[in-house]
Design a protein around this motif. Sequence first.
Motif, PDB file in Angstrom:
ATOM      1  N   ALA A  99       0.890  -1.247   0.039  1.00 52.38           N
ATOM      2  CA  ALA A  99      -0.073   0.068  -0.084  1.00 52.38           C
ATOM      3  C   ALA A  99       0.905   1.329   0.076  1.00 52.38           C
ATOM      4  O   ALA A  99       0.729   2.091  -0.571  1.00 52.38           O
ATOM      5  CB  ALA A  99      -0.992  -0.007   1.296  1.00 52.38           C
ATOM      6  N   GLY A 137       2.285   1.813  -3.319  1.00 52.00           N
ATOM      7  CA  GLY A 137       1.164   2.572  -4.163  1.00 52.00           C
ATOM      8  C   GLY A 137       1.242   4.082  -3.937  1.00 52.00           C
ATOM      9  O   GLY A 137       0.839   4.921  -4.874  1.00 52.00           O
ATOM     10  N   ILE A 167      -8.138   4.589   1.934  1.00 58.10           N
ATOM     11  CA  ILE A 167      -7.664   3.511   1.932  1.00 58.10           C
ATOM     12  C   ILE A 167      -8.653   2.456   2.706  1.00 58.10           C
ATOM     13  O   ILE A 167      -8.993   2.623   3.930  1.00 58.10           O
ATOM     14  CB  ILE A 167      -6.200   3.342   2.327  1.00 58.10           C
ATOM     15  CG1 ILE A 167      -5.162   4.402   1.644  1.00 58.10           C
ATOM     16  CG2 ILE A 167      -5.969   1.857   2.422  1.00 58.10           C
ATOM     17  CD1 ILE A 167      -4.168   4.476   2.379  1.00 58.10           C
ATOM     18  N   PHE A 188      -8.078   3.711  -2.818  1.00 58.17           N
ATOM     19  CA  PHE A 188      -7.552   2.230  -2.803  1.00 58.17           C
ATOM     20  C   PHE A 188      -8.296   1.543  -2.036  1.00 58.17           C
ATOM     21  O   PHE A 188      -8.745   1.473  -0.689  1.00 58.17           O
ATOM     22  CB  PHE A 188      -6.176   2.066  -2.155  1.00 58.17           C
ATOM     23  CG  PHE A 188      -4.992   2.663  -2.777  1.00 58.17           C
ATOM     24  CD1 PHE A 188      -5.146   3.196  -3.960  1.00 58.17           C
ATOM     25  CD2 PHE A 188      -3.775   2.563  -2.164  1.00 58.17           C
ATOM     26  CE1 PHE A 188      -3.961   3.766  -4.458  1.00 58.17           C
ATOM     27  CE2 PHE A 188      -2.706   2.933  -2.864  1.00 58.17           C
ATOM     28  CZ  PHE A 188      -2.943   3.565  -4.173  1.00 58.17           C
ATOM     29  N   LEU A 242      -8.764  -2.143  -1.000  1.00 56.21           N
ATOM     30  CA  LEU A 242      -7.865  -3.144  -0.996  1.00 56.21           C
ATOM     31  C   LEU A 242      -8.206  -4.271  -0.488  1.00 56.21           C
ATOM     32  O   LEU A 242      -7.535  -5.480  -0.225  1.00 56.21           O
ATOM     33  CB  LEU A 242      -6.730  -2.785  -0.096  1.00 56.21           C
ATOM     34  CG  LEU A 242      -5.872  -1.528  -0.754  1.00 56.21           C
ATOM     35  CD1 LEU A 242      -4.551  -1.279   0.420  1.00 56.21           C
ATOM     36  CD2 LEU A 242      -5.224  -1.671  -2.165  1.00 56.21           C
ATOM     37  N   ALA A 268      -6.571   1.635  -6.882  1.00 54.18           N
ATOM     38  CA  ALA A 268      -5.927   0.295  -6.862  1.00 54.18           C
ATOM     39  C   ALA A 268      -6.798  -0.413  -6.013  1.00 54.18           C
ATOM     40  O   ALA A 268      -7.684  -0.169  -5.059  1.00 54.18           O
ATOM     41  CB  ALA A 268      -4.552   0.392  -6.094  1.00 54.18           C
ATOM     42  N   SER A 269      -6.611  -1.608  -6.090  1.00 52.25           N
ATOM     43  CA  SER A 269      -7.607  -2.765  -5.327  1.00 52.25           C
ATOM     44  C   SER A 269      -6.818  -3.977  -5.007  1.00 52.25           C
ATOM     45  O   SER A 269      -5.525  -4.148  -5.501  1.00 52.25           O
ATOM     46  CB  SER A 269      -8.720  -3.174  -6.208  1.00 52.25           C
ATOM     47  OG  SER A 269      -8.240  -3.936  -7.373  1.00 52.25           O
ATOM     48  N   GLY A 299      -2.938  -3.706  -5.926  1.00 53.61           N
ATOM     49  CA  GLY A 299      -2.258  -3.541  -4.643  1.00 53.61           C
ATOM     50  C   GLY A 299      -2.201  -4.826  -3.935  1.00 53.61           C
ATOM     51  O   GLY A 299      -2.579  -5.032  -2.813  1.00 53.61           O
TER      52      GLY A 299
END
Length: 557
Positions: free
Chosen positions: A282, A285, A383, A410, A412, A437-438, A457
């Motif tokens: 993370a 990223g 996040i 993100f 995640l 991002a995932s 990610g």
Amino acid sequence: MTSPASPADLSAWGAPRQPRGAALLTDPLLNKGTAFTERERDALGLRGLLPPRVFTLEEQAQRSLASVGRKPDALEKYIYLANLQNRNEILFYRLVMDNIEEMVPLIYTPTVGQACLEYGAIYRRPRGLFLTLRDRGRIAEVLHHWPLQGVRLIVVTDGERILGLGDLGALGMGIPVGKLSLYTACAGVHPSYTLPITLDVGSDNQELLDGPVYIGLRQKRARGAEYDAFIEEFVTAVRTVFPKALLQWEDFGNTNAFRLLGRYRKQLPSFNDDIQGTAAVALAGVMATLRVTGGTLAQQRLLFLGAGEAGTGIADLYVAAAMSEGLSETEARARCWFVDSKGLVVKARDGELADHKRPYAHEHPFIATLGEAVRTLKPTALIGVSGMPQTFTQPIVEQMAGLNQRPVVFALSNPTSKAECTAEQAYAWSDGRAIFASGSPFPEVSFKGRRHVPGQGNNIYIFPGVGLGALASESREVTDAMFLAAARTLAAMVDPADLELGRVYPALTKIRDVSLRIAAAVAAEAHDLGLAQAARPDDLVADIRARMFEPVYREYA
């Protein structure tokens, strides 16, 4: 760390002698199937046990790829690949490495989540060790049952927090198996060095325990002194039976994850991927986004949805990185804010907070919702590590886009079904401006004529390289500084073409080189910190590259 020079070099694997005939065909590390040559078939007693045509590894891989393509869904593809791994590991890894973008989602996230849910129903052949409460007092004896005595890398789970799926008990074995497959495919750790372990201490998932195909102990999860004594015996046994092994803690519940890491990380080289690996990927990223958004790491304001081991692990590593840019620890922690299941983590809630949350409980009026927290705190990055799907709603993403020209979003949580929002939603709700991002893969998105490739990610970018570097240097400890070095290395490998597509991680096709560079950075840290027990080579990259396993057949006779 050295890899066995040849599949026929059984002494390097702790095996007493080379099997022959039908026994050879049942050994996945040695079996070549239809690729055994005419000379090998005569020398090894295989004549008649195989069809007459001799295939090359490349031909076998093409046939296996076609077989995968014929399977109707992802779970069936997973089952096929698991069976292939259990009969011919060289072919399995050749197939995975040559088709990495297609295969990783099948052997790990998101498919592994469904595979764990179905593990009892799809169980075919033992892989790894199940250590249970019934084995107390003889765990070392059970470890000796593993046929390969040169184990260097163990991934272990107790099944309490499998991905975002919760307590799956013994069904969590799919996670250690999958992670170790990635160690080999992505970082070249020889499969003979790897050992997946599930610690079966029961489960608090009553529906699971009552199910007809549950494969574990049918009892409530052990806790307290009984649990701690079991873990202590396990760690002691690992140190005795496999004294050079690196231990990766995987998918333990929050109650145990932090304290087990703290207790044992200096007793044997070990780390928790959910805490430290997630943190590094993370942070990498976030570092990469700065090349798009501008500013410095120390200027960011991070808002986390979810305050468990993943979220606070990311924040802890961010603090270390921001301090290296000149912030004090207090100033760096003030850049990190958390919303948990009850609302904003603040000082007024100190009495109810778990220990890992308290460093991020700031003096601030309580806020009940994520949307209000976004409006009030004005984060530069949002996040998600909550395991709560669709919690990044359209109003929240729109707020982020109103606050930031390029909002960082993100999502995640794994598997895909648990993601806080989809890539398509993030781009649509931000008018195509989000840097997304995932944790699990999402397909690319076309929005207003522009192609967006969402970054994944996934910890696959971090833990294989960290483990490889620790093994190559024979480090006595895996430190947080090593994960910070891994994050910086990964961020530096994101090239301008990636950023142009909106991707803040390198393409998965580069994963072997990513792992190699991270391994070298980690090994350098080990040597610089005086933790390495191996001699430092003149060229770390070249030395580690030479050790990496390549799935190719070698002649037996």
